[in-house]
Design a protein around this motif. Structure first.
Motif, PDB file in Angstrom:
ATOM      1  N   CYS A   1      74.707  11.189  35.065  1.00 25.50           N
ATOM      2  CA  CYS A   1      74.474  10.153  34.054  1.00 25.50           C
ATOM      3  C   CYS A   1      73.139  10.356  33.338  1.00 25.50           C
ATOM      4  O   CYS A   1      72.089  10.421  33.984  1.00 25.50           O
ATOM      5  CB  CYS A   1      74.464   8.768  34.700  1.00 25.50           C
ATOM      6  SG  CYS A   1      75.927   8.452  35.685  1.00 25.50           S
TER       7      CYS A   1
ATOM      8  N   ARG B   1      71.855   8.095  31.458  1.00 28.64           N
ATOM      9  CA  ARG B   1      71.177   6.794  31.462  1.00 28.64           C
ATOM     10  C   ARG B   1      71.383   6.097  32.799  1.00 28.64           C
ATOM     11  O   ARG B   1      72.468   6.198  33.393  1.00 28.64           O
ATOM     12  CB  ARG B   1      71.761   5.939  30.345  1.00 28.64           C
ATOM     13  CG  ARG B   1      71.243   4.513  30.290  1.00 28.64           C
ATOM     14  CD  ARG B   1      72.003   3.726  29.229  1.00 28.64           C
ATOM     15  NE  ARG B   1      71.742   2.305  29.348  1.00 28.64           N
ATOM     16  CZ  ARG B   1      72.547   1.371  28.844  1.00 28.64           C
ATOM     17  NH1 ARG B   1      73.646   1.714  28.196  1.00 28.64           N
ATOM     18  NH2 ARG B   1      72.241   0.096  28.991  1.00 28.64           N
ATOM     19  N   SER B   2      70.349   5.426  33.284  1.00 27.10           N
ATOM     20  CA  SER B   2      70.471   4.648  34.516  1.00 27.10           C
ATOM     21  C   SER B   2      69.902   3.254  34.310  1.00 27.10           C
ATOM     22  O   SER B   2      69.009   3.056  33.484  1.00 27.10           O
ATOM     23  CB  SER B   2      69.721   5.319  35.665  1.00 27.10           C
ATOM     24  OG  SER B   2      70.426   6.436  36.124  1.00 27.10           O
TER      25      SER B   2
ATOM     26  N   LEU C   1      70.668   9.279  44.367  1.00 20.71           N
ATOM     27  CA  LEU C   1      69.914   9.465  43.120  1.00 20.71           C
ATOM     28  C   LEU C   1      70.132  10.849  42.488  1.00 20.71           C
ATOM     29  O   LEU C   1      70.267  10.941  41.267  1.00 20.71           O
ATOM     30  CB  LEU C   1      68.428   9.180  43.353  1.00 20.71           C
ATOM     31  CG  LEU C   1      68.144   7.754  43.875  1.00 20.71           C
ATOM     32  CD1 LEU C   1      66.646   7.532  44.030  1.00 20.71           C
ATOM     33  CD2 LEU C   1      68.740   6.696  42.965  1.00 20.71           C
TER      34      LEU C   1
ATOM     35  N   ALA D   1      74.523   5.127  35.377  1.00 20.01           N
ATOM     36  CA  ALA D   1      74.406   4.898  36.810  1.00 20.01           C
ATOM     37  C   ALA D   1      73.795   3.522  37.042  1.00 20.01           C
ATOM     38  O   ALA D   1      72.836   3.150  36.359  1.00 20.01           O
ATOM     39  CB  ALA D   1      73.532   5.970  37.441  1.00 20.01           C
TER      40      ALA D   1
ATOM     41  N   ALA E   1      73.249  10.581  40.540  1.00 25.82           N
ATOM     42  CA  ALA E   1      73.034   9.850  39.288  1.00 25.82           C
ATOM     43  C   ALA E   1      72.408  10.767  38.238  1.00 25.82           C
ATOM     44  O   ALA E   1      72.819  10.788  37.078  1.00 25.82           O
ATOM     45  CB  ALA E   1      72.139   8.640  39.536  1.00 25.82           C
ATOM     46  N   LEU E   2      71.425  11.556  38.679  1.00 25.69           N
ATOM     47  CA  LEU E   2      70.739  12.452  37.746  1.00 25.69           C
ATOM     48  C   LEU E   2      71.686  13.517  37.204  1.00 25.69           C
ATOM     49  O   LEU E   2      71.645  13.867  36.018  1.00 25.69           O
ATOM     50  CB  LEU E   2      69.550  13.119  38.447  1.00 25.69           C
ATOM     51  CG  LEU E   2      68.684  14.044  37.581  1.00 25.69           C
ATOM     52  CD1 LEU E   2      67.987  13.236  36.495  1.00 25.69           C
ATOM     53  CD2 LEU E   2      67.663  14.781  38.423  1.00 25.69           C
TER      54      LEU E   2
ATOM     55  N   THR F   1      67.795   8.566  32.984  1.00 22.97           N
ATOM     56  CA  THR F   1      67.751   8.737  34.432  1.00 22.97           C
ATOM     57  C   THR F   1      66.539   9.553  34.866  1.00 22.97           C
ATOM     58  O   THR F   1      65.822   9.170  35.795  1.00 22.97           O
ATOM     59  CB  THR F   1      69.052   9.419  34.912  1.00 22.97           C
ATOM     60  OG1 THR F   1      70.157   8.687  34.386  1.00 22.97           O
ATOM     61  CG2 THR F   1      69.131   9.437  36.423  1.00 22.97           C
TER      62      THR F   1
END
Lengths: 251, 256
Positions: free
Chosen positions: A202, A204-205, A195, A35, A198-199, A219
């Motif tokens: 993914c 990784r962010s 957000l 993300a 994203a969590l 993340t």
């Protein structure tokens, strides 16, 4: 089927003098889903436009797999990297869904039965086969977003770059998108302000601010660092606590 | 292609005329109208032949005579103009229901009336059986420059998007109490139009980027839709051929 994305020392200034990227470094492994977070104007979309050569670096290199983005390899770069734009109206410019999905592979030289099969495959992948004959401007927001994704999948990209894919979607449309994206095997870079999305999607962010990568971690780790989020104008929705959210079924 | 929402001029159907490849239909309609246009106005029988053939095609298409008649309303302004001619034209006069009318003017009015009606009916048949994207495919296969058909196709695609933006802008104006009645209140409309232009221009740039991102190199791909067969060309050619035969026969008859 998937490729690494390697960006080193990327600098870019728009013709009006606005410095969008100031030496950005980012490496994403093949098949990884990352993300890209950050405030408005941080340079996220500018970065996305570099990944398939719409923008060309003033300095630095962008590498997709073993191939460096440059003028003479643009057709191959554009096949490898699929860009899903923020406003699906910009992405869907042909008179019907079928023709729009066919546009990319037709530019790759596919014709007739092969082209038809490619269109079917891409629409099926996003669960939109029944939308084939429809007109893009009469689709709902969620349908439009999935069709926009199909137009890119039809090119069988190795890397998928999505620019705010959840903006304007209702909760069901958003979940359908998570379902589709989590089944796709290619490398994915997801620009988002959402957000929880994203969590969910993914592991990784990366936080981008002021044209540079300012944080790069798991993340769950980033989203629990309130000071870091606050410094970069990121905020969790009211009542959302990543610490008590269980592991995502989508990953 | 294009089921569901289509243009109001289009009548959904599966007739032989609907299924015919678009380039054959476009070519047939254009040459038919040209034949009608050059037919001398005194050759009443030739117009009769044209009308009969066209009526046959309309029946075969199944779009219904009522639809055609309703759409024919577009020729009404020409009709109004035509009705005016016999009163003002010069030359020898004839009495019709006690009115003194110009003979030349009557012929002139007839000429406008019949040609406008036949021409418009042919266009209605074409538009009623062919969706706009297919019309454009047809045009490009008839060697209309690709840039022109691409521009027309984008216009069709984005007209509703821009009209939607305009609608929202007007709602936003009305919501804040803007109810223009006089010319000097038109300023917000002008600035609104300017804003709409800038937004459309920026959208154009984003669409272009989206096209490049999917490998666009300057030419729209022909998406392999079926082309007209020789048989189809022959069927499509029947209508204009008869009209041209009638026109040429009438012309030579007039000249000799």
């Amino acid at each position: 089927m998937t490729a690494t994305v390697d960006v080193r020392g990327l600098r870019f200034t728009y013709p009006d003098g606005h410095e969008a990227l100031l030496g950005l470094d980012l490496r994403v492994e093949a098949g990884q889903r990352v993300a890209l977070l950050g405030p408005n104007g941080a340079g996220k979309t500018t970065l996305a436009l570099h990944l398939n050569g719409i923008n060309m670096p003033d300095q630095g290199v962008v590498r997709i797999g073993e191939l460096t983005v440059a003028e003479q390899v643009l057709p191959e770069i554009r096949r490898r990297v699929g860009l899903v734009f923020q406003d699906a109206h910009d992405q869907l410019f042909m008179p019907s869904v079928a023709e729009d999905v066919a546009f990319g592979p037709a530019n790759l030289g596919l014709r007739d039965a092969e082209l038809d099969a490619r269109v079917d495959e891409a629409l099926a992948a996003v669960g939109a086969s029944e939308l084939r004959p429809r007109t893009p401007h009469h689709l709902s927001g969620g349908e439009r977003r999935r069709v926009a994704l199909a137009t890119v999948l039809a090119m069988r990209p190795d890397v998928l770059v999505l620019d705010e894919p959840t903006s304007g979607l209702d909760p069901a449309g958003r979940r359908e998108l998570v379902d589709v994206l989590s089944t796709l095997p290619m490398t994915q870079l997801v620009i988002t302000h959402d957000l929880p999305f994203a969590l969910e999607l993914c592991a990784r962010s990366v936080i981008i601010d002021g044209g540079r990568v300012v944080a790069d971690a798991a993340t769950a780790h980033l989203l629990t660092d309130d000071q870091l989020l606050g410094r970069h104008r990121l905020e969790l929705p009211y009542g959302f606590d990543p610490r008590i959210v269980g592991p995502s079924p989508a990953r | 292609m294009g089921a569901g929402h289509a243009h109001p001029l289009y009548v959904h159907g599966h007739s032989r005329v609907h299924r015919m490849a678009p380039e054959a239909k476009v070519a047939a309609a254009v040459t038919f109208v040209a034949a009608v246009a050059i037919t001398p106005r005194q050759a009443l029988w030739a117009f009769g032949v044209d009308a009969a053939c066209l009526a046959g095609a309309i029946i075969a298409s199944g779009i219904g005579p009522r639809f055609v008649l309703r759409r024919l309303a577009v020729v009404l302004p020409f009709v109004a103009f035509a009705l005016f001619i016999p009163f003002v034209a010069s030359g020898d006069r004839v009495d019709v229901f006690g009115l003194s009318l110009s003979r030349e003017g009557l012929w002139g009015a007839w000429n406008v009336l019949v040609k406008a009606t036949l021409g418009a009916s042919a266009s209605i048949l074409l538009a009623g059986t062919t969706e706009i994207p297919r019309l454009l495919t047809g045009a490009s296969r008839l060697r209309v420059p690709a840039t022109l058909t691409a521009i027309a196709s984008f216009m069709v695609r984005y007209l509703e998007v821009i009209a939607g933006e305009l609608g929202r802008m007007r709602t936003a104006m009305a919501a804040r109490g803007y109810a223009p009645r006089w010319l000097w209140q038109a300023r917000p409309i002008a600035t609104g139009a300017g804003a709409l232009f800038v937004r459309s221009y920026e959208r154009g740039e984003r669409v272009h980027a989206a096209m490049l991102a999917r490998g666009y190199t300057g030419a729209m791909p022909d998406l392999g839709e079926r082309r007209a067969s020789i048989g189809e060309w022959a069927v499509a050619a029947a209508l204009p051929t008869i009209a041209w035969l009638a026109a040429v026969t009438a012309l030579t008859g007039v000249l000799t």
